[in-house]
Design a protein around this motif. Structure first.
Motif, PDB file in Angstrom:
ATOM      1  N   ASP A 165       0.829  -1.205   0.000  1.00 20.83           N
ATOM      2  CA  ASP A 165       0.000   0.000   0.000  1.00 20.83           C
ATOM      3  C   ASP A 165       0.867   1.261   0.000  1.00 20.83           C
ATOM      4  O   ASP A 165       1.780   1.406   0.816  1.00 20.83           O
ATOM      5  CB  ASP A 165      -0.926   0.001   1.224  1.00 20.83           C
ATOM      6  CG  ASP A 165      -1.958   1.113   1.165  1.00 20.83           C
ATOM      7  OD1 ASP A 165      -2.552   1.314   0.090  1.00 20.83           O
ATOM      8  OD2 ASP A 165      -2.157   1.800   2.187  1.00 20.83           O
ATOM      9  N   GLY A 166       0.593   2.144  -0.941  1.00 26.57           N
ATOM     10  CA  GLY A 166       1.310   3.414  -1.004  1.00 26.57           C
ATOM     11  C   GLY A 166       2.610   3.384  -1.775  1.00 26.57           C
ATOM     12  O   GLY A 166       3.274   4.417  -1.926  1.00 26.57           O
ATOM     13  N   LEU A 167       3.005   2.204  -2.297  1.00 24.84           N
ATOM     14  CA  LEU A 167       4.238   2.154  -3.084  1.00 24.84           C
ATOM     15  C   LEU A 167       4.048   2.854  -4.432  1.00 24.84           C
ATOM     16  O   LEU A 167       2.942   2.872  -4.967  1.00 24.84           O
ATOM     17  CB  LEU A 167       4.650   0.702  -3.339  1.00 24.84           C
ATOM     18  CG  LEU A 167       5.220  -0.077  -2.159  1.00 24.84           C
ATOM     19  CD1 LEU A 167       5.512  -1.510  -2.585  1.00 24.84           C
ATOM     20  CD2 LEU A 167       6.484   0.587  -1.632  1.00 24.84           C
ATOM     21  N   PRO A 168       5.103   3.410  -5.002  1.00 26.68           N
ATOM     22  CA  PRO A 168       4.982   4.007  -6.334  1.00 26.68           C
ATOM     23  C   PRO A 168       4.669   2.936  -7.368  1.00 26.68           C
ATOM     24  O   PRO A 168       5.110   1.797  -7.247  1.00 26.68           O
ATOM     25  CB  PRO A 168       6.351   4.640  -6.582  1.00 26.68           C
ATOM     26  CG  PRO A 168       7.275   3.943  -5.649  1.00 26.68           C
ATOM     27  CD  PRO A 168       6.462   3.538  -4.461  1.00 26.68           C
ATOM     28  N   THR A 169       3.925   3.313  -8.386  1.00 25.83           N
ATOM     29  CA  THR A 169       3.594   2.395  -9.470  1.00 25.83           C
ATOM     30  C   THR A 169       4.747   2.330 -10.468  1.00 25.83           C
ATOM     31  O   THR A 169       5.654   3.174 -10.457  1.00 25.83           O
ATOM     32  CB  THR A 169       2.337   2.866 -10.210  1.00 25.83           C
ATOM     33  OG1 THR A 169       2.644   4.104 -10.877  1.00 25.83           O
ATOM     34  CG2 THR A 169       1.167   3.075  -9.251  1.00 25.83           C
ATOM     35  N   VAL A 170       4.694   1.346 -11.361  1.00 25.26           N
ATOM     36  CA  VAL A 170       5.718   1.255 -12.406  1.00 25.26           C
ATOM     37  C   VAL A 170       5.686   2.493 -13.289  1.00 25.26           C
ATOM     38  O   VAL A 170       6.725   3.018 -13.698  1.00 25.26           O
ATOM     39  CB  VAL A 170       5.519  -0.026 -13.242  1.00 25.26           C
ATOM     40  CG1 VAL A 170       6.450  -0.038 -14.451  1.00 25.26           C
ATOM     41  CG2 VAL A 170       5.757  -1.265 -12.386  1.00 25.26           C
ATOM     42  N   GLY A 171       4.473   2.999 -13.576  1.00 23.54           N
ATOM     43  CA  GLY A 171       4.361   4.217 -14.375  1.00 23.54           C
ATOM     44  C   GLY A 171       5.026   5.401 -13.703  1.00 23.54           C
ATOM     45  O   GLY A 171       5.688   6.216 -14.367  1.00 23.54           O
ATOM     46  N   GLU A 172       4.890   5.495 -12.385  1.00 24.82           N
ATOM     47  CA  GLU A 172       5.534   6.590 -11.656  1.00 24.82           C
ATOM     48  C   GLU A 172       7.053   6.423 -11.644  1.00 24.82           C
ATOM     49  O   GLU A 172       7.796   7.401 -11.800  1.00 24.82           O
ATOM     50  CB  GLU A 172       4.985   6.637 -10.224  1.00 24.82           C
ATOM     51  CG  GLU A 172       3.541   7.105 -10.149  1.00 24.82           C
ATOM     52  CD  GLU A 172       2.906   6.899  -8.792  1.00 24.82           C
ATOM     53  OE1 GLU A 172       1.894   7.562  -8.497  1.00 24.82           O
ATOM     54  OE2 GLU A 172       3.411   6.063  -8.004  1.00 24.82           O
ATOM     55  N   LEU A 173       7.516   5.185 -11.463  1.00 21.00           N
ATOM     56  CA  LEU A 173       8.960   4.942 -11.489  1.00 21.00           C
ATOM     57  C   LEU A 173       9.550   5.277 -12.857  1.00 21.00           C
ATOM     58  O   LEU A 173      10.625   5.875 -12.963  1.00 21.00           O
ATOM     59  CB  LEU A 173       9.248   3.481 -11.138  1.00 21.00           C
ATOM     60  CG  LEU A 173       8.908   3.046  -9.712  1.00 21.00           C
ATOM     61  CD1 LEU A 173       8.997   1.530  -9.588  1.00 21.00           C
ATOM     62  CD2 LEU A 173       9.824   3.720  -8.697  1.00 21.00           C
ATOM     63  N   LEU A 174       8.822   4.893 -13.908  1.00 25.02           N
ATOM     64  CA  LEU A 174       9.284   5.165 -15.263  1.00 25.02           C
ATOM     65  C   LEU A 174       9.304   6.658 -15.547  1.00 25.02           C
ATOM     66  O   LEU A 174      10.246   7.182 -16.153  1.00 25.02           O
ATOM     67  CB  LEU A 174       8.387   4.434 -16.267  1.00 25.02           C
ATOM     68  CG  LEU A 174       8.717   4.572 -17.748  1.00 25.02           C
ATOM     69  CD1 LEU A 174      10.153   4.159 -18.042  1.00 25.02           C
ATOM     70  CD2 LEU A 174       7.741   3.747 -18.575  1.00 25.02           C
ATOM     71  N   ALA A 175       8.285   7.356 -15.094  1.00 25.40           N
ATOM     72  CA  ALA A 175       8.235   8.803 -15.298  1.00 25.40           C
ATOM     73  C   ALA A 175       9.389   9.500 -14.586  1.00 25.40           C
ATOM     74  O   ALA A 175      10.009  10.420 -15.126  1.00 25.40           O
ATOM     75  CB  ALA A 175       6.900   9.356 -14.811  1.00 25.40           C
ATOM     76  N   GLU A 176       9.696   9.046 -13.376  1.00 24.33           N
ATOM     77  CA  GLU A 176      10.811   9.639 -12.634  1.00 24.33           C
ATOM     78  C   GLU A 176      12.137   9.390 -13.355  1.00 24.33           C
ATOM     79  O   GLU A 176      12.959  10.302 -13.500  1.00 24.33           O
ATOM     80  CB  GLU A 176      10.869   9.032 -11.230  1.00 24.33           C
ATOM     81  CG  GLU A 176      12.032   9.550 -10.385  1.00 24.33           C
ATOM     82  CD  GLU A 176      12.152   8.804  -9.067  1.00 24.33           C
ATOM     83  OE1 GLU A 176      12.008   9.454  -8.024  1.00 24.33           O
ATOM     84  OE2 GLU A 176      12.405   7.572  -9.103  1.00 24.33           O
ATOM     85  N   ALA A 177      12.350   8.154 -13.808  1.00 21.87           N
ATOM     86  CA  ALA A 177      13.615   7.802 -14.448  1.00 21.87           C
ATOM     87  C   ALA A 177      13.806   8.491 -15.793  1.00 21.87           C
ATOM     88  O   ALA A 177      14.934   8.742 -16.218  1.00 21.87           O
ATOM     89  CB  ALA A 177      13.711   6.285 -14.624  1.00 21.87           C
ATOM     90  N   SER A 178      12.690   8.784 -16.482  1.00 26.15           N
ATOM     91  CA  SER A 178      12.784   9.382 -17.822  1.00 26.15           C
ATOM     92  C   SER A 178      12.492  10.884 -17.820  1.00 26.15           C
ATOM     93  O   SER A 178      12.264  11.465 -18.877  1.00 26.15           O
ATOM     94  CB  SER A 178      11.805   8.682 -18.766  1.00 26.15           C
ATOM     95  OG  SER A 178      10.462   8.944 -18.378  1.00 26.15           O
ATOM     96  N   ASP A 179      12.491  11.484 -16.648  1.00 24.32           N
ATOM     97  CA  ASP A 179      12.183  12.917 -16.528  1.00 24.32           C
ATOM     98  C   ASP A 179      10.841  13.265 -17.153  1.00 24.32           C
ATOM     99  O   ASP A 179      10.681  14.319 -17.780  1.00 24.32           O
ATOM    100  CB  ASP A 179      13.289  13.773 -17.151  1.00 24.32           C
ATOM    101  CG  ASP A 179      14.600  13.668 -16.393  1.00 24.32           C
ATOM    102  OD1 ASP A 179      14.554  13.553 -15.142  1.00 24.32           O
ATOM    103  OD2 ASP A 179      15.667  13.685 -17.028  1.00 24.32           O
ATOM    104  N   GLY A 180       9.887  12.339 -17.003  1.00 30.94           N
ATOM    105  CA  GLY A 180       8.537  12.595 -17.472  1.00 30.94           C
ATOM    106  C   GLY A 180       8.281  12.264 -18.927  1.00 30.94           C
ATOM    107  O   GLY A 180       7.156  12.422 -19.401  1.00 30.94           O
ATOM    108  N   ASP A 181       9.285  11.796 -19.644  1.00 23.65           N
ATOM    109  CA  ASP A 181       9.096  11.482 -21.061  1.00 23.65           C
ATOM    110  C   ASP A 181       8.282  10.203 -21.261  1.00 23.65           C
ATOM    111  O   ASP A 181       7.647  10.016 -22.303  1.00 23.65           O
ATOM    112  CB  ASP A 181      10.446  11.318 -21.761  1.00 23.65           C
ATOM    113  CG  ASP A 181      11.204  12.639 -21.859  1.00 23.65           C
ATOM    114  OD1 ASP A 181      10.559  13.701 -21.785  1.00 23.65           O
ATOM    115  OD2 ASP A 181      12.442  12.588 -21.996  1.00 23.65           O
ATOM    116  N   GLU A 182       8.339   9.280 -20.309  1.00 27.58           N
ATOM    117  CA  GLU A 182       7.625   8.007 -20.398  1.00 27.58           C
ATOM    118  C   GLU A 182       6.849   7.790 -19.107  1.00 27.58           C
ATOM    119  O   GLU A 182       7.112   8.425 -18.089  1.00 27.58           O
ATOM    120  CB  GLU A 182       8.615   6.844 -20.589  1.00 27.58           C
ATOM    121  CG  GLU A 182       9.539   6.993 -21.775  1.00 27.58           C
ATOM    122  CD  GLU A 182       8.868   6.642 -23.086  1.00 27.58           C
ATOM    123  OE1 GLU A 182       7.755   6.090 -23.054  1.00 27.58           O
ATOM    124  OE2 GLU A 182       9.457   6.931 -24.137  1.00 27.58           O
ATOM    125  N   GLY A 183       5.920   6.818 -19.161  1.00 29.12           N
ATOM    126  CA  GLY A 183       5.245   6.387 -17.942  1.00 29.12           C
ATOM    127  C   GLY A 183       4.089   7.273 -17.536  1.00 29.12           C
ATOM    128  O   GLY A 183       3.399   7.855 -18.368  1.00 29.12           O
TER     129      GLY A 183
END
Length: 200
Positions: A165-183
């Motif tokens: 509960d409350g963990l970041p989603t894969v989409g959020e992790l991807l967005a963070e790693a790609s500076d918002g370009d993906e996810g």
């Protein structure tokens, strides 16, 4: 901070392993180790190669590996992210370890061995799911099998709790790693349907 870089110094810190730690090791699929591994639908495959190491989760709808003979296991490489990290390592350096797990059991069974990769049509067909075959199969020559101490899974409460509960989603992790370009939220919303279509 000082680091330990001498094997004798390391062994002096821990002492001699108990007899059970070494006597549990076998070099083929014995009846009981076979029963345990064939009950496992999930394992972690560890590999090593010229660019580093890799640990890859592997799961299947049924046993995660197939026994070819008492000295050989076969693991299908089902659809994933196509990074091929584990497969590249196996082609370069066949050393592998697999940690087999069964939900509800605190025991983990490890297989160490040497792997090769094949796209043999007959072997791939043995893993057919929904009319599909894996692209390749990892063939593992067993060097040793043994059960791991259960203390780690007991300490972690691995099968008795849900801390998600409350963990970041894969989409959020991807967005963070790609500076918002993906996810992001759109990625997460579409993922379940996309995965269902590409499970095999």
């Amino acid at each position: 901070m000082e680091f330990i870089n001498d094997i004798k110094a390391l062994e002096a810190l821990y002492g001699t392993p108990g007899a059970a730690s070494t006597r549990k090791v076998v070099h083929r699929l014995t009846p009981l180790y076979r029963q345990w591994i064939m009950a496992s639908r999930y394992c972690v495959l560890s590999t090593v190669g010229p660019d580093g190491t890799d640990g890859s989760p592997r799961g299947d709808d049924g046993p995660v590996v197939l026994e070819l003979d008492e000295h050989t296991l076969a693991m299908p490489d089902w659809r994933g992210n196509n990074r091929l990290d584990s497969l590249r390592n196996i082609v370069s350096d066949g050393r592998v370890s697999c940690m087999f797990m069964v939900p509800g059991s605190n025991t983990v069974v490890r297989v160490n061995g040497a792997a090769k990769l094949t796209n043999d049509e007959g072997l791939r067909a043995r893993f057919e799911q929904a009319g599909k075959h894996p692209a390749t199969v990892i063939v593992i020559a067993i060097s040793e099998i043994y059960s791991q101490c259960a203390r780690a899974t007991i300490r972690a409460g691995l099968w008795s709790r849900d801390d998600s509960d409350g963990l970041p989603t894969v989409g959020e992790l991807l967005a963070e790693a790609s500076d918002g370009d993906e996810g992001g939220a759109e990625y997460d919303a579409a993922w379940s349907a996309r995965a269902a279509k590409t499970m095999w």
